[in-house]
Scaffold this motif. Structure first.
Motif, PDB file in Angstrom:
ATOM      1  N   TYR A 248       0.847  -1.191   0.000  1.00 43.65           N
ATOM      2  CA  TYR A 248       0.000   0.000   0.000  1.00 43.65           C
ATOM      3  C   TYR A 248       0.885   1.243   0.000  1.00 43.65           C
ATOM      4  N   ILE A 249       0.717   2.071  -1.024  1.00 43.61           N
ATOM      5  CA  ILE A 249       1.451   3.328  -1.139  1.00 43.61           C
ATOM      6  C   ILE A 249       0.563   4.431  -0.577  1.00 43.61           C
ATOM      7  N   PHE A 250       1.013   5.100   0.485  1.00 43.43           N
ATOM      8  CA  PHE A 250       0.274   6.222   1.078  1.00 43.43           C
ATOM      9  C   PHE A 250       0.925   7.521   0.613  1.00 43.43           C
ATOM     10  N   LEU A 251       0.136   8.357  -0.057  1.00 39.27           N
ATOM     11  CA  LEU A 251       0.651   9.596  -0.629  1.00 39.27           C
ATOM     12  C   LEU A 251       0.436  10.773   0.309  1.00 39.27           C
ATOM     13  N   SER A 252       1.445  11.609   0.420  1.00 42.51           N
ATOM     14  CA  SER A 252       1.307  12.874   1.142  1.00 42.51           C
ATOM     15  C   SER A 252       1.772  13.991   0.210  1.00 42.51           C
ATOM     16  N   VAL A 253       0.958  15.044   0.096  1.00 43.61           N
ATOM     17  CA  VAL A 253       1.265  16.167  -0.775  1.00 43.61           C
ATOM     18  C   VAL A 253       1.914  17.262   0.062  1.00 43.61           C
ATOM     19  N   THR A 254       3.125  17.639  -0.286  1.00 48.70           N
ATOM     20  CA  THR A 254       3.855  18.636   0.500  1.00 48.70           C
ATOM     21  C   THR A 254       3.230  20.021   0.319  1.00 48.70           C
ATOM     22  N   PRO A 255       3.282  20.875   1.346  1.00 42.66           N
ATOM     23  CA  PRO A 255       2.729  22.236   1.239  1.00 42.66           C
ATOM     24  C   PRO A 255       3.438  23.029   0.140  1.00 42.66           C
ATOM     25  N   HIS A 256       2.678  23.887  -0.526  1.00 40.65           N
ATOM     26  CA  HIS A 256       3.223  24.688  -1.628  1.00 40.65           C
ATOM     27  C   HIS A 256       3.519  26.107  -1.145  1.00 40.65           C
ATOM     28  N   ARG A 257       4.503  26.735  -1.738  1.00 41.19           N
ATOM     29  CA  ARG A 257       4.888  28.081  -1.323  1.00 41.19           C
ATOM     30  C   ARG A 257       3.897  29.146  -1.778  1.00 41.19           C
ATOM     31  N   ILE A 258       3.155  28.875  -2.838  1.00 43.56           N
ATOM     32  CA  ILE A 258       2.248  29.882  -3.398  1.00 43.56           C
ATOM     33  C   ILE A 258       0.791  29.490  -3.266  1.00 43.56           C
ATOM     34  N   PHE A 259       0.490  28.222  -3.535  1.00 47.36           N
ATOM     35  CA  PHE A 259      -0.901  27.779  -3.603  1.00 47.36           C
ATOM     36  C   PHE A 259      -1.326  27.003  -2.357  1.00 47.36           C
ATOM     37  N   LYS A 260      -2.607  27.089  -2.075  1.00 51.42           N
ATOM     38  CA  LYS A 260      -3.243  26.244  -1.076  1.00 51.42           C
ATOM     39  C   LYS A 260      -4.402  25.523  -1.750  1.00 51.42           C
ATOM     40  N   ARG A 261      -4.572  24.268  -1.383  1.00 51.06           N
ATOM     41  CA  ARG A 261      -5.574  23.440  -2.049  1.00 51.06           C
ATOM     42  C   ARG A 261      -6.735  23.147  -1.119  1.00 51.06           C
ATOM     43  N   ASP A 262      -7.942  23.157  -1.699  1.00 54.86           N
ATOM     44  CA  ASP A 262      -9.142  22.743  -0.980  1.00 54.86           C
ATOM     45  C   ASP A 262      -9.964  21.887  -1.943  1.00 54.86           C
ATOM     46  N   GLY A 263      -9.748  20.568  -1.874  1.00 47.71           N
ATOM     47  CA  GLY A 263     -10.405  19.680  -2.819  1.00 47.71           C
ATOM     48  C   GLY A 263      -9.867  19.912  -4.215  1.00 47.71           C
ATOM     49  N   ALA A 264     -10.751  20.277  -5.142  1.00 46.32           N
ATOM     50  CA  ALA A 264     -10.328  20.531  -6.522  1.00 46.32           C
ATOM     51  C   ALA A 264     -10.014  22.003  -6.761  1.00 46.32           C
ATOM     52  N   ASP A 265     -10.212  22.843  -5.750  1.00 44.31           N
ATOM     53  CA  ASP A 265      -9.987  24.282  -5.908  1.00 44.31           C
ATOM     54  C   ASP A 265      -8.612  24.689  -5.386  1.00 44.31           C
ATOM     55  N   ILE A 266      -8.089  25.743  -5.985  1.00 50.16           N
ATOM     56  CA  ILE A 266      -6.789  26.287  -5.612  1.00 50.16           C
ATOM     57  C   ILE A 266      -6.981  27.729  -5.127  1.00 50.16           C
ATOM     58  N   TYR A 267      -6.268  28.093  -4.044  1.00 54.06           N
ATOM     59  CA  TYR A 267      -6.326  29.456  -3.514  1.00 54.06           C
ATOM     60  C   TYR A 267      -4.931  30.062  -3.560  1.00 54.06           C
ATOM     61  N   CYS A 268      -4.899  31.314  -3.949  1.00 55.08           N
ATOM     62  CA  CYS A 268      -3.622  32.016  -4.054  1.00 55.08           C
ATOM     63  C   CYS A 268      -3.807  33.445  -3.545  1.00 55.08           C
ATOM     64  N   ARG A 269      -2.943  33.869  -2.637  1.00 47.29           N
ATOM     65  CA  ARG A 269      -3.007  35.227  -2.092  1.00 47.29           C
ATOM     66  C   ARG A 269      -1.950  36.091  -2.770  1.00 47.29           C
ATOM     67  N   VAL A 270      -2.406  37.191  -3.388  1.00 46.92           N
ATOM     68  CA  VAL A 270      -1.511  38.035  -4.191  1.00 46.92           C
ATOM     69  C   VAL A 270      -1.463  39.450  -3.607  1.00 46.92           C
ATOM     70  N   PRO A 271      -0.274  39.938  -3.247  1.00 52.84           N
ATOM     71  CA  PRO A 271      -0.161  41.327  -2.781  1.00 52.84           C
ATOM     72  C   PRO A 271      -0.194  42.289  -3.970  1.00 52.84           C
TER      73      PRO A 271
END
Length: 377
Positions: A248-271
């Motif tokens: 059994y391969i258990f996947l973990s997605v590392t945090p991204h420097r720009i994007f945050k994920r919520d299900g199929a949606d992506i959030y990005c905070r832009v100054p």
């Protein structure tokens, strides 16, 4: 003293089929089992009665004899009497009934059951970009594999396993303990049903050796953090040729420097600069697929205001659709101003007096003023 009719004892009609008889017996046996009624002589007596009734009615020949002659069929000299007399708790009696009905619960069951290989777990970290696009990853997994020298049998070349003399190949042995027959794994062959007289030197008779293997894992596009991928048969090898376990391969997605994920949606905070937010303009933002998108900002854009980019989010697993991307703007206050910039801002402030240029600020302090006035009343 006359015996109770066997059908009445089990609580079934005379036309009951085998499935109905078995179901009735199972229910009553669980209710009156001595383990559940310790010290209750009446329950033990009832348990014997229902076991006797089921032993007769589950057998077509015994049932036919009982239907014709009643209990006389099994009394001494009766038409249905077998050698040795009446209902017994030996071979073909209670022990066989108990094994048939409850063998699965007690770890029993007829025939040998080889020890299968253990399942393995491998933790794999992937980036958000890899989770979006999918990938083929190579993993190196320490495990046990089938021994090549003996082909998994555990026996040295020129020899073969022999039937275990302790359990006669069943893999389990029985021991009588008072009223009960207890069944357990054979200690000689460990449940395999065979023994090795001349073990393979490479695997010491186990039929498997330790080895690190390299496997390819196909990670589909759109996987989420915590997704589990099963590779059937890639776990530890079974003992002496038994089936292998799974990996059994258990996947973990590392945090991204720009994007945050919520299900199929992506959030990005832009100054954005204060001037752009005030006067309006456009800003270019990155997209998870590596492309760029332009957002048009209206005059008077405020901090935390969101802009939606349809179809610019994560790939939805096993589909051709994508989620959305939400860009949240953060209006940045300028720093390190020159004297001239400060002077212009003061002029800007003076010019705006009497006009609602900061509606949120002014509205908040209007409410604060009402609050203070309410306290003094």
């Amino acid at each position: 003293m006359s015996k109770t009719d066997y059908y009445e004892t089990l609580g079934v009609g005379r036309d009951a089929d085998k499935a109905q008889l078995k179901s009735a017996y199972r229910k009553l046996a669980m209710k009156y089992h001595p383990d559940r009624n310790a010290g209750d002589a009446e329950a033990e007596k009832k348990f014997k009665e229902i076991s006797e009734a089921y032993d007769v009615l589950k057998d077509e020949q015994k049932r036919a004899a009982y239907d014709r002659f009643g209990h006389e069929a099994f009394e001494s000299g009766g038409p249905g009497q077998s050698a040795g007399g009446g209902f017994g708790f030996g071979s073909g009696g209670f022990a066989d009934i108990f094994d048939e009905m409850f063998g699965d619960f007690m770890g029993g069951g007829r025939g040998q059951r080889a020890q299968g290989g253990a399942d393995l777990r491998y933790d794999l970290s992937i980036s958000l970009e890899e989770a979006f696009a999918g990938k083929t990853a190579q993993v190196r997994v320490p495990s046990t594999v089938s021994c090549d020298d003996c082909e998994g049998s555990g026996a040295a070349a020129g020899s073969s396993p022999t039937t275990c003399s302790t359990c006669q190949g069943r893999g389990r042995v029985r021991a009588q303990q008072g009223f009960f027959t207890i069944e357990r794994t054979c200690p000689s062959c460990r449940g395999v049903g065979q023994t090795i007289e001349n073990p393979c030197k490479s695997c010491d008779g186990s039929g498997r050796v330790h080895r690190e293997k390299t496997l390819q894992v196909n990670i589909p596009a759109g996987v989420e953090d915590g997704t589990r991928i099963r590779l059937a048969g890639e776990g530890d090898a079974g003992l002496r040729g038994a089936p292998p376990g799974d990996l059994y391969i258990f996947l973990s997605v590392t945090p991204h420097r720009i994007f945050k994920r919520d299900g199929a949606d992506i959030y990005c905070r832009v100054p954005i600069p204060m001037t752009t937010a005030t006067l309006g303009g456009s800003v270019e933002v990155p997209v998870i697929d590596g492309s760029r998108a332009k957002i048009t900002l209206p005059q008077g854009t405020q901090t935390a205001q969101q802009f939606r980019l349809r179809g610019k989010g994560m790939q939805v697993m096993r589909s051709n659709s994508r989620g959305d991307m939400y860009v949240e703007v953060n209006v940045e206050t300028p720093v390190n101003l020159t004297s001239r910039q400060k002077e212009l801002l003061r002029e800007f402030e003076e010019e705006g007096k009497g006009r609602k240029t900061n509606p949120q600020h002014e509205g908040f302090f209007d409410r604060v003023k009402e609050f203070w006035e309410g306290l003094t009343d």
